[in-house]
Write a protein that holds these residues in place. Structure first.
Motif, mmCIF file in Angstrom:
data_model
loop_
_atom_site.group_PDB
_atom_site.id
_atom_site.type_symbol
_atom_site.label_atom_id
_atom_site.label_comp_id
_atom_site.label_asym_id
_atom_site.label_seq_id
_atom_site.Cartn_x
_atom_site.Cartn_y
_atom_site.Cartn_z
ATOM 1 N N SER A 297 83.879 -6.098 37.583
ATOM 2 C CA SER A 297 82.694 -6.943 37.799
ATOM 3 C C SER A 297 81.851 -6.438 38.962
ATOM 4 O O SER A 297 80.624 -6.561 38.950
ATOM 5 N N ARG A 298 82.491 -5.875 39.966
ATOM 6 C CA ARG A 298 81.759 -5.435 41.158
ATOM 7 C C ARG A 298 81.034 -4.115 40.964
ATOM 8 O O ARG A 298 80.198 -3.751 41.792
ATOM 9 N N ARG A 299 81.330 -3.413 39.905
ATOM 10 C CA ARG A 299 80.608 -2.167 39.622
ATOM 11 C C ARG A 299 79.231 -2.434 39.031
ATOM 12 O O ARG A 299 78.397 -1.534 38.979
ATOM 13 N N ALA A 300 78.985 -3.648 38.595
ATOM 14 C CA ALA A 300 77.733 -3.970 37.900
ATOM 15 C C ALA A 300 76.624 -4.292 38.895
ATOM 16 O O ALA A 300 76.620 -5.359 39.523
ATOM 17 N N THR A 301 75.670 -3.374 39.048
ATOM 18 C CA THR A 301 74.521 -3.638 39.924
ATOM 19 C C THR A 301 73.695 -4.776 39.360
ATOM 20 O O THR A 301 73.225 -5.649 40.107
ATOM 21 N N ASP A 302 73.480 -4.757 38.057
ATOM 22 C CA ASP A 302 72.842 -5.884 37.373
ATOM 23 C C ASP A 302 73.903 -6.955 37.193
ATOM 24 O O ASP A 302 74.807 -6.823 36.366
ATOM 25 N N ARG A 303 73.816 -8.037 37.957
ATOM 26 C CA ARG A 303 74.878 -9.029 37.970
ATOM 27 C C ARG A 303 75.021 -9.735 36.628
ATOM 28 O O ARG A 303 76.088 -10.252 36.287
ATOM 29 N N LYS B 167 85.879 1.071 49.903
ATOM 30 C CA LYS B 167 87.077 1.571 49.220
ATOM 31 C C LYS B 167 86.843 1.654 47.715
ATOM 32 O O LYS B 167 87.323 2.577 47.049
ATOM 33 N N THR B 168 86.159 0.661 47.193
ATOM 34 C CA THR B 168 85.859 0.615 45.769
ATOM 35 C C THR B 168 84.416 0.150 45.593
ATOM 36 O O THR B 168 83.848 -0.491 46.490
ATOM 37 N N PRO B 169 83.788 0.449 44.476
ATOM 38 C CA PRO B 169 82.404 0.010 44.261
ATOM 39 C C PRO B 169 82.269 -1.504 44.384
ATOM 40 O O PRO B 169 83.137 -2.253 43.929
ATOM 41 N N ASP B 170 81.167 -1.965 44.992
ATOM 42 C CA ASP B 170 80.965 -3.404 45.158
ATOM 43 C C ASP B 170 79.481 -3.709 45.281
ATOM 44 O O ASP B 170 78.886 -3.615 46.354
ATOM 45 N N ASN C 60 77.741 2.494 44.040
ATOM 46 C CA ASN C 60 77.798 1.328 44.939
ATOM 47 C C ASN C 60 78.994 1.391 45.887
ATOM 48 O O ASN C 60 79.698 0.414 46.109
ATOM 49 N N GLU C 61 79.204 2.577 46.465
ATOM 50 C CA GLU C 61 80.309 2.776 47.393
ATOM 51 C C GLU C 61 79.854 3.150 48.803
ATOM 52 O O GLU C 61 80.659 3.141 49.729
#
Length: 533
Positions: free
Chosen positions: A468-474, A162-165, A99-100
């Motif tokens: 928390s932002r790395r989780a595709t499944d919220r 910059k970071t996964p989100d 997710n980057e």
């Protein structure tokens, strides 16, 4: 919801005299007169806020709801909620498992309202403009994770983060990522005034007096090429000095719909004694009200003072006494309908408890009563705000642990004072930019936060928010959010008070009212039409 500071702000704030009506109860609809929407909100261009409708500056629910009608974004919130769907884009998606990297392709034939083509370079210009201007009032924090934007021809855009989100699609569905034309917007300078040019569903014409908007008319944009379905050709937003005069205009057929702010008595009256030809509609709401703290101010710098406030305030009494029809107690910065919510403040402090509050102060060696001022805005959240703070004052003073005064200030000055750190304690509201727990956490706790708060939780900023932002499944992001809520309940940089509902009242010949405002209080004017009474 500024942004996002808001309690029940569902539409643009307008300051205006009552304008001449467009004739009787048959107002609005396709090919006819404008559907007229009433509001008691106020909005003006001032020295402190010279560019209220510039997407690099605007970060309040009223201005955003103007921009949502006029500026297009790559993605948009769908009609009934859920994950964003393409609008200016024909498709968007992450190109990697981390997710980057996020790629979008523009719709073919996309143009601004004046007929100029919308290209990938326009998208790049618009978003980089927000980042370059970096206005401290604006929504730059929503886009600050962008590392680089690449274009591929006229239609391809790639965002490198910059970071996964995983929440990035939600962020570019907000007006912060509204697409503007470089011919009318400068790359490093705000566009003063109240003009807006875009490729969105409507064009906007405003009339102003002394910098104050007195009339705003949205006309269907014939160049719009998104997939929204229009139920009208024109909508007018008209302001009233108070809810009573707005209700009278609705009863008299001068307006078709009244949004914010209906007061408590009106909601009760219209609910218990319905008026023929007028419907009162309750809608889901995600707005919250809270107290914020300048944690560097000597009055509340000690965590013990903030904890004592959290322990002694009676949220249930506050909600039932001031907002019986529209609010319920809130014990977390994340409302109870959002995935990841837990009652962290109730878990730590329980029911209002003077003895527990006194214990916090005594352990920290703080003399009582603690003198402090609760600051609130007089003209931004509705007429009941003063009563709300009078109840808080009464509760705190009754404990003998605090000596509280309250002070009200008009919004244009209040917000600037708050950002400058002039208030030790202040009351604010928040409507989410998007319905995810991230948007109740990052705006208050992350770097460049909306409140300009000096409070820092290193664990929250450096570990939990990124996790928390790395989780595709919220749903799987609940664990870091639960820990964040525990930290907030312990440190009390903000103190949640209540969560609200939304109400609108409309003439029964107006259709689409149930879709006109979503749970995030996004105004969707294209849904309004005229049917048969």
């Amino acid at each position: 919801m500024n942004r996002k500071t808001l309690v029940l702000p569902a539409v643009i704030g307008l300051l205006a005299p009552v304008l001449a009506a467009c004739g009787g109860p048959d107002i609005g609809g396709k090919g006819g007169d404008a559907i007229v929407v009433g509001t008691t909100d106020q909005f003006s261009a001032t020295k402190e806020a010279p560019a209220p409708f510039d997407p690099a500056f605007a970060y309040d629910a009223g201005a955003w709801n103007v921009l949502r009608q006029t500026l297009q974004t790559l993605m948009r919130a769908p009609r009934g909620g859920g994950e964003p769907v393409p609008d200016a884009a024909s498709k968007c998606g992450f190109t990697d498992t981390q997710n980057e990297s996020y790629r979008c392709t523009l719709r073919s034939g996309l143009t601004f309202a004046d007929g100029d083509a919308v290209t990938a370079e326009d998208v790049k210009f618009s978003i980089e403009r927000v980042l370059k201007i970096k206005n401290d009032n604006g929504p730059v924090a929503l886009l600050s994770n962008i590392d680089m934007i690449e274009t591929n021809g006229d239609s391809g855009i790639v965002f490198h983060l910059k970071t996964p989100d995983a929440t990035f699609p939600y962020k570019i569905a907000t007006p912060a990522a509204g697409i503007v034309d470089s011919d009318t917007y400068k790359a490093k300078q705000l566009r003063d005034g109240v003009e807006v040019d875009g490729s969105g569903p409507y064009t906007l014409e405003t009339e102003t007096e002394g910098g104050k908007v007195v009339k705003a008319v949205f006309t269907k944009n014939s160049e719009y090429k998104g997939d929204l379905k229009f139920q009208n050709d024109k909508v007018e937003l008209r302001s009233f000095p108070d809810a009573a005069s707005m209700e009278k205009a609705l009863r008299d057929g001068e307006i078709s719909l009244m949004t914010r702010t209906l007061d408590q008595d009106q909601i009760k009256k219209l609910s218990e004694n319905p008026v023929e030809g007028i419907d009162l509609i309750e809608m889901p709401g995600l707005e919250i009200r809270y107290l914020g703290f300048n944690t560097e101010d000597s009055v509340v710098k000690s965590k013990a003072v903030r904890q004592a406030l959290a322990a002694v305030i009676d949220r249930g009494q506050l909600a039932s006494k001031v907002y019986p029809a529209t609010a319920e107690p809130l014990y977390s910065i994340i409302p109870n309908t959002i995935v990841g919510h837990q009652n962290s403040f109730f878990n730590k402090y329980g029911e209002p408890n003077r003895q527990k509050a006194a214990g916090f102060l005594r352990a920290a060696g703080i003399n009582t009563p603690v003198k402090l001022t609760l600051n609130y805005t007089t003209d931004h959240y509705g007429t009941a705000t003063k009563a709300e703070f009078e109840v808080l004052q009464e509760q705190l003073n009754a404990s003998d642990l605090f000596d509280v005064t309250i002070e009200g200030t008009e919004w244009s000055k209040f917000r600037e004072n708050q950002k400058r750190g002039e208030y030790a304690v202040y009351g604010m509201g928040w409507f989410p930019d998007f319905p995810d727990a991230d948007n109740y956490v990052a705006p208050f706790l992350d770097k460049d936060n909306f409140l300009n708060s000096p409070y820092v939780s290193v664990e929250t900023r450096n570990k939990l928010i990124p996790e928390s932002r790395r989780a595709t499944d919220r749903g799987s992001a609940a664990k870091p959010f639960e820990r964040i809520q525990e930290i907030v309940a312990n440190d009390v940089p903000v103190l949640p008070l209540w969560q609200g509902k939304q109400y609108v009242a409309a003439r029964d010949d107006i259709t689409g009212v149930e879709w006109a405002i979503n749970s995030s209080s996004d105004l969707q004017l294209w849904e309004l039409g005229r049917g048969v009474s």
